[in-house]
Design an enzyme around this catalytic site. Structure first.
Site, PDB file in Angstrom:
ATOM      1  N   ARG A  58      -1.492 -28.430  91.981  1.00 21.67           N
ATOM      2  CA  ARG A  58      -0.711 -28.213  93.201  1.00 21.67           C
ATOM      3  C   ARG A  58      -0.568 -29.536  93.942  1.00 21.67           C
ATOM      4  O   ARG A  58      -1.561 -30.205  94.235  1.00 21.67           O
ATOM      5  CB  ARG A  58      -1.390 -27.168  94.088  1.00 21.67           C
ATOM      6  CG  ARG A  58      -0.687 -26.903  95.412  1.00 21.67           C
ATOM      7  CD  ARG A  58      -1.192 -25.635  96.062  1.00 21.67           C
ATOM      8  NE  ARG A  58      -0.838 -24.455  95.277  1.00 21.67           N
ATOM      9  CZ  ARG A  58      -1.037 -23.197  95.669  1.00 21.67           C
ATOM     10  NH1 ARG A  58      -1.601 -22.958  96.846  1.00 21.67           N
ATOM     11  NH2 ARG A  58      -0.703 -22.193  94.894  1.00 21.67           N
ATOM     12  N   LYS A  94      -8.542 -25.764  88.519  1.00 14.40           N
ATOM     13  CA  LYS A  94      -7.343 -26.043  89.295  1.00 14.40           C
ATOM     14  C   LYS A  94      -7.452 -27.473  89.818  1.00 14.40           C
ATOM     15  O   LYS A  94      -8.552 -28.034  89.905  1.00 14.40           O
ATOM     16  CB  LYS A  94      -7.224 -25.071  90.480  1.00 14.40           C
ATOM     17  CG  LYS A  94      -5.812 -24.892  90.997  1.00 14.40           C
ATOM     18  CD  LYS A  94      -5.003 -23.931  90.140  1.00 14.40           C
ATOM     19  CE  LYS A  94      -3.637 -23.661  90.739  1.00 14.40           C
ATOM     20  NZ  LYS A  94      -2.889 -22.644  89.991  1.00 14.40           N
ATOM     21  N   SER A 157       6.850 -22.175  83.444  1.00 19.70           N
ATOM     22  CA  SER A 157       6.288 -20.829  83.275  1.00 19.70           C
ATOM     23  C   SER A 157       6.729 -19.862  84.363  1.00 19.70           C
ATOM     24  O   SER A 157       6.210 -18.748  84.449  1.00 19.70           O
ATOM     25  CB  SER A 157       4.754 -20.905  83.250  1.00 19.70           C
ATOM     26  OG  SER A 157       4.267 -21.454  84.463  1.00 19.70           O
ATOM     27  N   THR A 161       5.753 -15.829  84.725  1.00 21.41           N
ATOM     28  CA  THR A 161       4.995 -15.324  85.873  1.00 21.41           C
ATOM     29  C   THR A 161       5.734 -14.179  86.537  1.00 21.41           C
ATOM     30  O   THR A 161       5.150 -13.137  86.871  1.00 21.41           O
ATOM     31  CB  THR A 161       4.742 -16.447  86.890  1.00 21.41           C
ATOM     32  OG1 THR A 161       4.038 -17.514  86.254  1.00 21.41           O
ATOM     33  CG2 THR A 161       3.926 -15.937  88.068  1.00 21.41           C
ATOM     34  N   ALA A 269       3.405 -12.859  93.432  1.00 23.56           N
ATOM     35  CA  ALA A 269       2.983 -13.959  92.568  1.00 23.56           C
ATOM     36  C   ALA A 269       2.043 -14.937  93.250  1.00 23.56           C
ATOM     37  O   ALA A 269       1.406 -15.752  92.566  1.00 23.56           O
ATOM     38  CB  ALA A 269       4.219 -14.715  92.074  1.00 23.56           C
ATOM     39  N   ALA A 270       1.950 -14.909  94.577  1.00 18.50           N
ATOM     40  CA  ALA A 270       1.111 -15.876  95.287  1.00 18.50           C
ATOM     41  C   ALA A 270      -0.347 -15.718  94.884  1.00 18.50           C
ATOM     42  O   ALA A 270      -0.828 -14.602  94.647  1.00 18.50           O
ATOM     43  CB  ALA A 270       1.257 -15.695  96.795  1.00 18.50           C
ATOM     44  N   ASN A 271      -1.043 -16.832  94.807  1.00 20.71           N
ATOM     45  CA  ASN A 271      -2.479 -16.813  94.544  1.00 20.71           C
ATOM     46  C   ASN A 271      -3.245 -16.614  95.851  1.00 20.71           C
ATOM     47  O   ASN A 271      -2.771 -17.001  96.921  1.00 20.71           O
ATOM     48  CB  ASN A 271      -2.922 -18.143  93.915  1.00 20.71           C
ATOM     49  CG  ASN A 271      -2.424 -18.314  92.498  1.00 20.71           C
ATOM     50  OD1 ASN A 271      -2.655 -17.466  91.646  1.00 20.71           O
ATOM     51  ND2 ASN A 271      -1.728 -19.413  92.246  1.00 20.71           N
TER      52      ASN A 271
END
Length: 364
Positions: A58, A94, A157, A161, A269-271
């Site tokens: 990110r 991450k 991707s 997703t 889709a947000a983490n």
């Protein structure tokens, strides 16, 4: 100097935190700096019991190093859960790069970042995330081979997703409302970037009415060129919709925001959508079904993980479609046991991690 718990949190430390991340058990956190390019990055490896860690990078203008660290710790833990829930034999990791990608992202900086990834000798594979693209990964790949999702690999991707989120959302809608599922429902999509845009198209094809919101006027304009039939609002969190789909940054579900939600299902889709785990019970108290984010958004991970396992395109597509089956199983088990879907998903993750070979046995 004595560091109080509150001071530890404000400093963004790893070991002496008092929040939920204090007991998350991260294996390794690496701070990376390259003065020549201005690179400041953090790579967090949460758990490698199932295999080497995989997670995106990110690139974001964090206002402090402490906030960047908190984000990468949360995101890497989420990747462990995502891989385990999806049945992928990889661990969770991450990375975050601190800064505005619109102003400081350069090929030299990305190449320097790749060298840091390479220094971990395969304990961490990187992919794209907010602020990074498949094109960026092509540059990162010039200095490390531990890259997936580049144009030289399986590519962006975002669509995978979105397909996974759509599958989880549809199976949840069918469980709640019957065979009609999402047809005729109102869905609010928050964030129309490289995942949300695809999700909107899938929802419209299914016969849903879609409302969108995004802080970027340019992103909304691009969407409207493709999908002029959608409704645009300043916010969809409290919109009169049946399904709220957070597809931007996380932590939109808080004790205060839960009371404003009018949707019956939250799936996006947000983490790290929950500010903390207690919010899941608040959602249940209002009769709202929350689909655990790491279950719904695993499609992209399944795609890029296929590069490491040499899976065929058909095998990858089958794995993404399997998210619907996973969600149905979680909902059935939740209904039978009386536990929250998030608790059931966490149980599945814990069971799969507990069944992993001992690290020392793997090394021998």
């Amino acid at each position: 100097m004595t560091i109080t718990p509150a001071r530890a949190d404000s400093l963004g430390l790893v070991f002496d935190r008092t929040d939920e991340l204090g007991t998350a058990g991260h294996e390794q956190v690496v701070f990376c700096r390259d003065p020549a390019t201005g690179l400041r990055a953090i790579i967090a490896i949460h758990d490698t019991r199932l295999g080497p860690a995989l997670g995106g990078t990110r690139f974001y203008p964090y206002t402090s190093e402490a906030k960047a660290l908190t984000d990468v710790l949360r995101l890497s833990q989420g990747m462990t859960h995502k891989a385990a829930a999806a049945g992928i034999v990889l661990g969770g990791g991450k990375a975050v790069i601190i800064g505005d990608p619109a102003t400081i992202k350069t090929p030299a900086l990305l190449a320097a970042y790749g060298r840091f990834v390479d220094s971990l000798s395969g304990r961490y594979f990187t992919a794209a995330d907010v602020g990074t693209t498949a094109q960026d990964l092509d540059v990162v790949a010039t200095t490390t081979r531990y890259v997936v999702g580049s144009n030289g690999g399986s590519g962006d991707s975002g669509f995978s997703t979105a397909c996974g989120v759509f599958s989880a959302m549809r199976s949840t809608a069918e469980h709640r409302w019957g065979e009609g599922g999402l047809r005729g429902t109102r869905v609010g999509v928050e964030g129309v970037g490289k995942v949300g845009t695809h999700l909107v198209a899938l929802l419209l094809e299914e016969g849903a009415e879609v409302t969108v919101a995004d802080a970027s006027e340019a992103a909304v304009a691009r969407l409207l060129e493709r999908q002029p039939g959608v409704t645009v609002r300043h916010s969809v969190l409290n919109a009169p919709v049946d399904v709220y789909a957070p597809c931007a940054l996380g932590a939109t579900l808080t004790p205060s925001s839960v009371g404003t939600i009018r949707a019956s299902i939250v799936c996006g889709a947000a983490n790290n959508q929950l500010l903390d785990s207690s919010v899941a019970r608040l959602l249940q108290g209002r009769g709202i079904t929350w689909v655990p984010d790491y279950v719904a958004n695993a499609g992209g991970l399944i795609q890029v993980a296929g590069e490491i396992g040499d899976r065929t395109a058909d095998e990858v597509r089958s794995g993404i479609a399997g998210i619907a089956d996973t969600m149905r199983a979680i909902l059935r088990r939740s209904e039978y046991s009386g536990r929250l879907p998030s608790e059931v998903a966490a149980d599945i993750v814990a069971e799969r991690l507990a069944a992993a070979p001992n690290r020392d046995e793997v090394r021998s």
